[in-house]
Motif scaffolding. Structure first.
Motif, PDB file in Angstrom:
ATOM      1  N   ARG A  89       5.048   0.090 -12.834  1.00  0.00           N
ATOM      2  CA  ARG A  89       5.903  -0.428 -14.046  1.00  0.00           C
ATOM      3  C   ARG A  89       7.651   0.835 -12.816  1.00  0.00           C
ATOM      4  NH1 ARG A  89       8.840   2.036 -17.649  1.00  0.00           N
ATOM      5  NH2 ARG A  89       8.690   4.038 -17.163  1.00  0.00           N
ATOM      6  N   THR A 126      10.692  13.674 -24.325  1.00  0.00           N
ATOM      7  CA  THR A 126      11.812  13.424 -24.958  1.00  0.00           C
ATOM      8  C   THR A 126      11.486  12.452 -25.850  1.00  0.00           C
ATOM      9  OG1 THR A 126      13.806  13.184 -23.625  1.00  0.00           O
ATOM     10  CG2 THR A 126      13.237  14.942 -24.156  1.00  0.00           C
ATOM     11  N   SER A 127      11.345  11.251 -25.389  1.00  0.00           N
ATOM     12  CA  SER A 127      11.030   9.806 -26.023  1.00  0.00           C
ATOM     13  C   SER A 127       9.648   9.858 -27.109  1.00  0.00           C
ATOM     14  CB  SER A 127      11.326   8.560 -25.350  1.00  0.00           C
ATOM     15  OG  SER A 127      10.056   8.786 -24.566  1.00  0.00           O
ATOM     16  N   ARG A 128       9.242  11.277 -26.395  1.00  0.00           N
ATOM     17  CA  ARG A 128       7.643  10.606 -27.098  1.00  0.00           C
ATOM     18  C   ARG A 128       6.532   9.750 -26.718  1.00  0.00           C
ATOM     19  NH1 ARG A 128       8.149  15.790 -30.881  1.00  0.00           N
ATOM     20  NH2 ARG A 128       9.983  16.166 -30.499  1.00  0.00           N
ATOM     21  N   ILE A 129       6.915   9.054 -25.972  1.00  0.00           N
ATOM     22  CA  ILE A 129       6.050   7.638 -25.901  1.00  0.00           C
ATOM     23  C   ILE A 129       4.797   8.630 -25.156  1.00  0.00           C
ATOM     24  CG2 ILE A 129       7.454   7.208 -23.484  1.00  0.00           C
ATOM     25  CD1 ILE A 129       6.246   3.995 -24.014  1.00  0.00           C
ATOM     26  N   VAL A 130       5.499  10.003 -24.332  1.00  0.00           N
ATOM     27  CA  VAL A 130       4.143  10.573 -23.543  1.00  0.00           C
ATOM     28  C   VAL A 130       2.771  10.842 -24.383  1.00  0.00           C
ATOM     29  CG1 VAL A 130       4.931  12.885 -24.163  1.00  0.00           C
ATOM     30  CG2 VAL A 130       4.011  11.877 -21.615  1.00  0.00           C
ATOM     31  N   VAL A 187       1.207   8.430 -26.335  1.00  0.00           N
ATOM     32  CA  VAL A 187       0.879   7.288 -26.097  1.00  0.00           C
ATOM     33  C   VAL A 187       0.121   7.303 -24.644  1.00  0.00           C
ATOM     34  CG1 VAL A 187       0.848   5.380 -26.218  1.00  0.00           C
ATOM     35  CG2 VAL A 187       2.525   6.384 -28.664  1.00  0.00           C
ATOM     36  N   ARG A 205       7.211   9.132 -33.177  1.00  0.00           N
ATOM     37  CA  ARG A 205       7.260   7.923 -32.310  1.00  0.00           C
ATOM     38  C   ARG A 205       7.648   7.365 -31.423  1.00  0.00           C
ATOM     39  NH1 ARG A 205       5.357   5.470 -37.232  1.00  0.00           N
ATOM     40  NH2 ARG A 205       4.452   6.976 -37.284  1.00  0.00           N
ATOM     41  N   GLY A 206       8.071   6.317 -30.015  1.00  0.00           N
ATOM     42  CA  GLY A 206       8.760   6.860 -29.382  1.00  0.00           C
ATOM     43  C   GLY A 206       8.533   5.515 -28.310  1.00  0.00           C
ATOM     44  N   LEU A 207       9.397   5.017 -27.703  1.00  0.00           N
ATOM     45  CA  LEU A 207       9.153   3.740 -26.384  1.00  0.00           C
ATOM     46  C   LEU A 207      10.256   3.929 -25.173  1.00  0.00           C
ATOM     47  CD1 LEU A 207       8.538   0.804 -29.461  1.00  0.00           C
ATOM     48  CD2 LEU A 207       7.180   2.092 -27.749  1.00  0.00           C
ATOM     49  N   TYR A 208       9.798   3.263 -24.726  1.00  0.00           N
ATOM     50  CA  TYR A 208      10.484   3.360 -23.896  1.00  0.00           C
ATOM     51  C   TYR A 208      12.125   2.548 -23.877  1.00  0.00           C
ATOM     52  CZ  TYR A 208       7.174   4.718 -20.123  1.00  0.00           C
ATOM     53  OH  TYR A 208       6.457   5.489 -19.555  1.00  0.00           O
ATOM     54  N   LYS A 209      13.348   3.292 -24.102  1.00  0.00           N
ATOM     55  CA  LYS A 209      14.440   2.775 -24.832  1.00  0.00           C
ATOM     56  C   LYS A 209      15.151   1.672 -23.434  1.00  0.00           C
ATOM     57  CE  LYS A 209      16.022   6.476 -27.444  1.00  0.00           C
ATOM     58  NZ  LYS A 209      13.953   7.335 -27.098  1.00  0.00           N
ATOM     59  N   GLU A 226       7.609  -5.735 -22.094  1.00  0.00           N
ATOM     60  CA  GLU A 226       7.404  -5.511 -20.692  1.00  0.00           C
ATOM     61  C   GLU A 226       6.893  -3.683 -21.600  1.00  0.00           C
ATOM     62  OE1 GLU A 226      10.654  -6.827 -17.807  1.00  0.00           O
ATOM     63  OE2 GLU A 226      10.704  -5.040 -18.894  1.00  0.00           O
ATOM     64  N   VAL A 227       7.384  -3.897 -23.276  1.00  0.00           N
ATOM     65  CA  VAL A 227       6.722  -1.791 -23.195  1.00  0.00           C
ATOM     66  C   VAL A 227       5.115  -2.430 -23.393  1.00  0.00           C
ATOM     67  CG1 VAL A 227       6.840  -0.338 -24.792  1.00  0.00           C
ATOM     68  CG2 VAL A 227       8.521  -1.206 -23.830  1.00  0.00           C
TER      69      VAL A 227
END
Lengths: 448, 308
Positions: free
Chosen positions: A10, A216-220, A222, B83-87, B93-94
């Protein structure tokens, strides 16, 4: 391990698919070529010559029926300067004030002995540094030649020998008989060191930003619930390395294509000079055959010669080794720093400790170039944080094997430590927000 | 009943502060389990340990019969509070990436993604970048990433925050659907109303400690104060009440029919006496026990914990 590759995939794809990657890869070699070619073209096409009118007021001398003027007609115009002559200073100055020339050089007639007084008057266009020193040097040179000719009655040939005493100076390695090419080795070393520095910063910075983005996007949160956090860090480090590799390979291929095009157009550029054997006290030494009528050596030929004389397999191997090791060292440190970044805190406190050793190494490069075997150079090339840059500067000059071994081993050891440290900082830092994050806080994590 | 998760005397400290201190509880399989507590009580720390993001310093966590380990990761789905995803990534894909990380294979992941996209009516969005989606849309996508691998244990941390009432309701229905399909849900929230609606059992964490746990119905029983709401036609009830019964409040029905609504505190075992005596005086329209709301229980327990 399987998950590590999912992460690498990815990271790699998302970076390679970015427009900026495409643009940089494609434009890199073109921009480089333009950077080299454009200034030359621009200089040739747009530069106006600095127009100087010379007024020589020194009394003429007559030798063997020739009227010898000291300065008149002696200045050499070149691509930057255009000389013309006048006998009347007021007329010349009027021309200058009328903007018909850029400067007037008056060489005053003083009755006493030297120094000769000369004045460079300028109008709207003040002469640049180069023009000023060129005019001054030419004045001195012409005066010297005239003195030699007039006061010492020397012939033109004598003067030529004094000015250029035609000595061929060779620096030879007694073991191989090869010419020393210290200048070119110095340049090569500096370039290699800089390339390593540049790429480590470029790619290390990418790792840092990429880690920071996930934080910072907080996806970490998950992500870490799905994979071990070290996988995330090393997936990133590996992916950025692969991205870098892709980019470098593409750059090399494109640049080679460009060079290929150039050598097709100018096939002689890389041809070898002829060798000539000289008898020196019963020994025969081979030297480049010098064309004495030619004032300058063919620079391209010299580069071609040097390129063949340098131990390239070693340099390339060491470049790759130090590049990879240096990258892994700094990328893991940058990754750890990325995990500490936060919008709320002062981030430079975290980046500085990582960037300072590299900058320090770069500052030391000139010193190492001058004395590649000095103790500073030797130490810095073995201390892990600076060795990737400094060792590369030294390698073209030849480095004892034991120093290479010590340098690489200590670098490997340090990388192991850095990875351990980075994994620990990353694991904790990635989930910390705000909270006055500081190095003091980070040290606490290790005390526990 | 089988427990899917057992937290056994778990402690976790950061620097010198204990974030979780000797907490034990069980999560029964197939139920919705509320993990409650005020801000900073240690809920997130606990959730992170269940997700194996961090490890307990002391104590054990069991998943079913086994010690919690890496092999349980695909069995857990986690929707964090933040919450957060790859912007910059495309929505599909995410989703596929996060599904793959949970161990789902490509084709299967894609099939299930299509299913959820259709269900949430966001099929048209699959090729858009995450940053182009509204916040609510992103939340839906994140919910899908939480459930796509059909986890046996779902952890929702404040799932309704950021959803409008319509979507919050949709989400609630989905959570109940998942429960019906056999999943266990751990549900962390401040929203006590939703706890009453969907939770079967709860644990209440305060200041790193477990201060209350049990089934919602049992807890309500335990916290009841013996108060009853009585609606009568006439308001003349004081005289006939047996001694020991206390009138806490009395007012006229606001609907204007003139009925009287009283709240009585009745000692245990006296219900029959009270009713029969009142019936002699007037008609009873309704009579019910007042159970405390989870909100009251929450406030009461946390406050009394503070006083100690």
């Amino acid at each position: 391990m399987n998950k590590l590759w999912i992460i690498v995939k990815r990271e790699y794809l998302s970076k390679v698919k970015k427009k900026s990657f495409f643009v940089l890869t494609l434009l890199g070699p073109i921009l480089m070529t333009l950077l080299i070619v454009l200034p030359v073209v621009l200089q040739e096409s747009t530069k106006e010559r600095y127009h100087v009118i010379v007024v020589d007021e020194i009394e003429k001398t007559v030798i063997e029926g020739d009227t010898i003027s000291f300065f008149k007609g002696k200045f050499k115009s070149n691509e930057n300067l255009l000389f013309e002559y006048s006998d009347d200073i007021t007329e010349a100055q009027a021309l200058l004030e009328g903007g018909l020339c850029d400067a007037v050089l008056e060489i005053a007639n003083t009755n006493d002995k030297p120094p000769i007084k000369s004045f460079l008057f300028y109008g709207e266009n003040e002469p640049g540094m180069d023009a000023k020193s060129d005019i001054k040097e030419q004045t001195k040179e012409i005066y010297k030649n005239s003195v030699l000719r007039v006061d010492y009655n020397m012939t033109k040939e004598d003067i030529k020998i004094i000015n250029d005493p035609q000595i061929d100076f060779y620096t030879k390695d007694i073991r191989t008989g090869q010419d020393s090419k210290a200048e070119i080795k110095t340049v090569l070393g500096a370039v290699l060191g800089f390339v390593i520095y540049f790429f480590i910063f470029l790619f290390g910075g990418q790792v840092m930003r990429s880690v920071g983005e996930e934080k910072t996007s907080r996806i970490v949160e998950v992500l870490t619930s799905s994979v071990k956090s070290v996988y995330l860090l090393f997936g990133k480090i590996i992916a950025v390395a692969l991205v870098g590799l892709t980019q470098i390979v593409l750059w090399i291929v494109l640049t080679l294509l460009l060079i290929g095009g150039v050598s097709l157009a100018e096939p002689d550029i890389f041809s070898a000079p002829e060798k000539q054997e000289i008898q020196v006290s019963q020994r025969v030494i081979s030297v480049d055959s010098l064309d004495l009528t030619q004032e300058k050596d063919n620079f391209a030929q010299e580069i071609g010669e040097t390129i063949r004389s340098i131990n390239f397999p070693l340099i390339i191997a060491m470049f790759v080794v130090y590049f990879i090791l240096g990258y892994f060292l700094y990328a893991s440190l940058f990754g750890a720093v990325g995990a500490l970044l936060d919008n709320d805190t002062d981030n430079s406190q975290f980046t500085l400790p990582v960037t300072v050793p590299m900058i320090f190494a770069m500052i030391c490069v000139p010193m190492v170039m001058n004395t590649p075997t000095g103790s500073v150079a030797v130490w810095l090339s073995m201390i892990p944080l600076t060795s990737p840059v400094i060792m590369l500067v030294r390698i073209p000059f030849g480095v004892p094997v034991w120093q290479l071994v010590v340098s690489i081993l200590s670098l490997l050891l340090f990388i192991a430590g850095a990875i351990w440290l980075a994994a620990k900082i990353y694991r904790t830092g990635i989930l910390m927000y705000g909270k006055n994050l500081s190095w003091k806080e980070v040290i606490k994590w290790f005390k526990k | 009943m089988k427990n899917i998760l057992q937290i056994d005397n778990v402690t976790k400290s950061y620097a010198k502060k204990k974030a979780i201190d000797g907490v034990s509880f069980c999560v029964p399989e197939g139920e919705v389990f509320g993990l409650l507590g005020p801000n900073g009580a240690g809920k997130t720390t606990l959730i992170r340990m269940i997700n194996q993001i961090t490890m307990p310093d002391e104590g054990m966590i069991y998943f079913g019969e086994d010690k919690l380990s890496e092999k349980h990761i695909p069995l857990v789905g986690y929707l964090p509070e933040e919450r957060g995803l790859y912007k910059k990534m495309k929505v599909s894909e995410v989703v596929l990436y996060l599904a793959e990380l949970k161990g789902l294979k490509g084709l299967e992941a894609k099939r299930r993604m299509d299913f959820w996209f259709e269900k949430f009516e966001i099929k048209d969005w699959w090729n858009k970048k995450v940053e182009e989606l509204s916040k609510g849309m992103q939340q839906k996508v994140q919910f899908i990433t939480t459930v796509i691998h059909k986890p046996k244990l779902l952890i929702f941390d404040e799932p309704f925050s950021g959803f409008d009432p319509l979507n919050a309701n949709l989400l609630k229905q989905e959570i109940l659907n998942l429960k019906r399909e056999g999943a266990t849900v751990i549900f962390s929230t401040h929203n006590m109303e939703s706890v009453e609606e969907i939770c079967d059992a709860i644990v209440l964490i305060n200041s790193a400690k477990n201060i209350l746990q049990g089934r919602v119905s049992d807890i309500k029983q335990n916290f009841k104060k013996g108060e009853y709401e009585l609606i009568t036609v006439s308001s003349q009830i004081e005289k006939v009440l047996p001694s020991g019964v206390e009138i806490i409040s009395k007012k006229e029905d606001e609907n204007g029919i003139g009925n009287c609504i009283s709240v009585l505190k009745i000692p245990e075992g006296m219900n029959a006496d009270v009713l029969s005596s009142i019936l002699k005086q007037t008609d009873i329209i309704s009579y019910r026990e007042i159970l405390p709301s989870m909100n009251e229980i929450f406030i009461q327990t946390v406050k009394s914990g503070k006083q100690q």
